[in-house]
Design an enzyme around this catalytic site. Structure first.
Site, PDB file in Angstrom:
ATOM      1  N   HIS A 438       0.813  -1.291  -0.017  1.00 33.41           N
ATOM      2  CA  HIS A 438       0.132  -0.042   0.057  1.00 33.41           C
ATOM      3  C   HIS A 438       0.784   1.291  -0.050  1.00 33.41           C
ATOM      4  O   HIS A 438       2.115   1.333   0.007  1.00 33.41           O
ATOM      5  CB  HIS A 438      -1.073  -0.130   1.239  1.00 33.41           C
ATOM      6  CG  HIS A 438      -0.375  -0.040   2.606  1.00 33.41           C
ATOM      7  ND1 HIS A 438       0.289   1.131   3.125  1.00 33.41           N
ATOM      8  CD2 HIS A 438       0.022  -1.126   3.459  1.00 33.41           C
ATOM      9  CE1 HIS A 438       0.823   0.815   4.319  1.00 33.41           C
ATOM     10  NE2 HIS A 438       0.601  -0.540   4.493  1.00 33.41           N
ATOM     11  N   CYS A 454       3.126  -4.749   6.810  1.00 36.31           N
ATOM     12  CA  CYS A 454       2.786  -4.702   5.394  1.00 36.31           C
ATOM     13  C   CYS A 454       3.869  -3.986   4.506  1.00 36.31           C
ATOM     14  O   CYS A 454       5.135  -3.708   5.255  1.00 36.31           O
ATOM     15  CB  CYS A 454       1.467  -3.895   5.124  1.00 36.31           C
ATOM     16  SG  CYS A 454      -0.019  -4.517   5.790  1.00 36.31           S
TER      17      CYS A 454
END
Length: 479
Positions: A438, A454
């Site tokens: 992301h 992440c």
């Protein structure tokens, strides 16, 4: 009883007349070409009059400016001082076809150095001739409303849910028969060190821009020789098989000249750039974030820095004394060229190097990006996973039971979308639940900080990669 009904009727009529008078006064205010303020739409146009019809209201944005919104909370226009846009409003000419003297529509022109007028519309681009419609950069007033869509069922921008396929997205999946390409990685020094010999910021900027144009991102361009630039040099050599001498500025400038021009160009700030709307600030606390209607940009400089892939401080340093809120002002920005295009078949997330590599079906490296990948407390996955879905401008659901603990927040929170949201402007969900690739609200910290497990990229790098990815693409995490 009759007296009560009569009184109620009089009060209602008074309120109706007052509202009509207010609307008419506003319409006359703008229709009459008042020289004090103008209404600027999000795409940079200046309204000649207050919009016809009902359903509009005035609110205040984060900078205290009056904002016209419709019944759905969408920004119609922002009220700004006319003197900000024009030294003097053009005089009305009753004999001119368009109603204004000097030619050209009031609101679409600016005075040039020779006293003529230039069309603002030529500047409504991302600096390379086209706008990226996939990223939503604006905010909405604090008393507005937004509708959040779950990431699982969110269509691509510009498409309706009934255009999505049965898998819940409108991407075609990778063909299972295609297989995963074999990646041959050339060995790199364990602790690569590259020494520059007395290079200026401009020369280092040229190096960063050259790498970015090749599809090897140096992160936020800042005119400094940091770890992200060093990693990018080695990735370029892996991609091309050629040795890049960062000290040979003449050769780098010559290659830049043949691949899009000089690294620094001029850009004229548009009415849309100045109008925003922007939010006043972004709170650290997730509970406070969840109460905001949008996590948009906080300033013109923040928005322009992301558009041109720059560190915000470096953008300001390149333009000392410039007021970025005034349309028509010319600033210096870097020229990284168009985004990389292609079809990514495999992604390699290198935890040790804090770098993401994207390969095509032949195993050829087509792009590389600096990344923040996990931490000791919240490590990234190991082994192989796949991309399940892609969402642009996503909202974020914070759940302390399955994510991480942020402050004292112990409840599920729905955080609105925006470039300053926890996952930035892009979310690529992985097959391991809660993990994804992301964007970020802090582009200058990419590759220099840790994440909550992440893979975090700059918003522009995440957007570029997402447009080359389809569900089913393999993501391999290596140490």
């Amino acid at each position: 009883m009759n007296r009560f009904v009569k009184l109620s009727f009089i009060l209602a009529m008074t309120a109706t007349v007052s509202a009509l008078a207010l609307s008419e006064a506003q319409a006359q205010y703008y229709r009459g070409g008042n020289g004090n303020t103008v209404l600027v739409t999000p795409d940079g146009r200046i309204l000649e009059q207050y919009p016809d019809g009902g359903g509009y209201s005035m609110a205040r944005d984060g900078r205290g400016r009056r904002v016209l919104v419709d019944t759905y909370g969408n920004v119609v226009a922002t009220e700004m001082r006319a003197s900000t846009y024009y030294p003097k409003a053009p005089a009305r000419d009753a004999y001119n076809d368009n109603g204004y003297g000097n030619g050209g529509r009031y609101g679409d022109t600016q005075l040039s150095n020779n006293g003529g007028y230039r069309d603002y519309r030529q500047y409504r681009t991302d600096g390379y001739g086209q706008q990226d419609q996939d990223i939503v950069t604006g905010g909405i007033p604090r008393d507005g409303d937004i509708q959040r869509q779950p990431l699982d069922d969110q269509p691509m921008p510009g498409k309706s849910p009934n255009q999505m396929n049965s898998t819940g997205n409108d991407y075609a999946s990778i063909d299972p028969q295609q297989g995963t390409p074999d990646i041959i990685r050339k060995p790199q020094p364990a602790d690569p060190v590259i020494t520059l010999k007395g290079k200026s910021k401009m020369e280092i900027t040229a190096l960063e821009v050259f790498l970015a144009r090749q599809g090897i991102s140096p992160g936020a361009i800042d005119g400094r020789m940091g770890a992200n630039v060093t990693k990018a040099i080695y990735a370029y050599q892996q991609m091309t098989g050629q040795t890049l001498d960062p000290n040979n500025t003449d050769a780098i400038l010559e290659q830049l000249r043949m691949s899009g021009g000089m690294p620094i160009i001029n850009y004229t700030i548009t009415a849309a750039d100045a109008a925003g709307p922007y939010v006043a600030s972004i709170p650290e606390d997730y509970a406070a974030k969840s109460q905001m209607p949008s996590l948009g940009y906080t300033s013109t400089t923040e928005m322009l820095a992301e558009r041109f892939h720059m560190d915000e401080g470096y953008l300001k340093a390149l333009n000392p004394g410039v007021d970025f809120t005034v349309p028509g002002n010319t600033i210096k920005v870097v020229n990284t060229g168009p985004a990389k295009i292609g079809a990514v078949a495999k992604i390699l997330a290198d935890k040790g190097r804090k770098q993401v590599f994207a390969y095509d079906a032949n195993g050829t490296l087509i792009a590389a990006y600096p990344a923040s990948i996990g931490s000791a407390d919240t490590p990234s996955p190991s082994g192989t996973v796949t991309v399940e879905r892609v969402a642009f401008n996503p909202g974020y659901t914070y759940n302390p039971k399955i994510n991480f603990q942020q402050g004292v927040n112990d409840k599920v929170l729905n955080i609105p979308p925006g470039p300053n949201g926890p996952v930035g402007t892009v979310w690529m969900a992985l097959s391991k639940p809660t993990y994804g690739i992301h964007g970020t609200p802090d582009p200058s910290r990419i590759g220099k900080s840790q994440s909550h497990g992440c893979v975090r990229l700059t918003n522009w790098d995440a957007t570029e990669l997402a447009k080359m990815v389809k569900p089913g693409v393999v993501v391999e995490f290596v140490d």
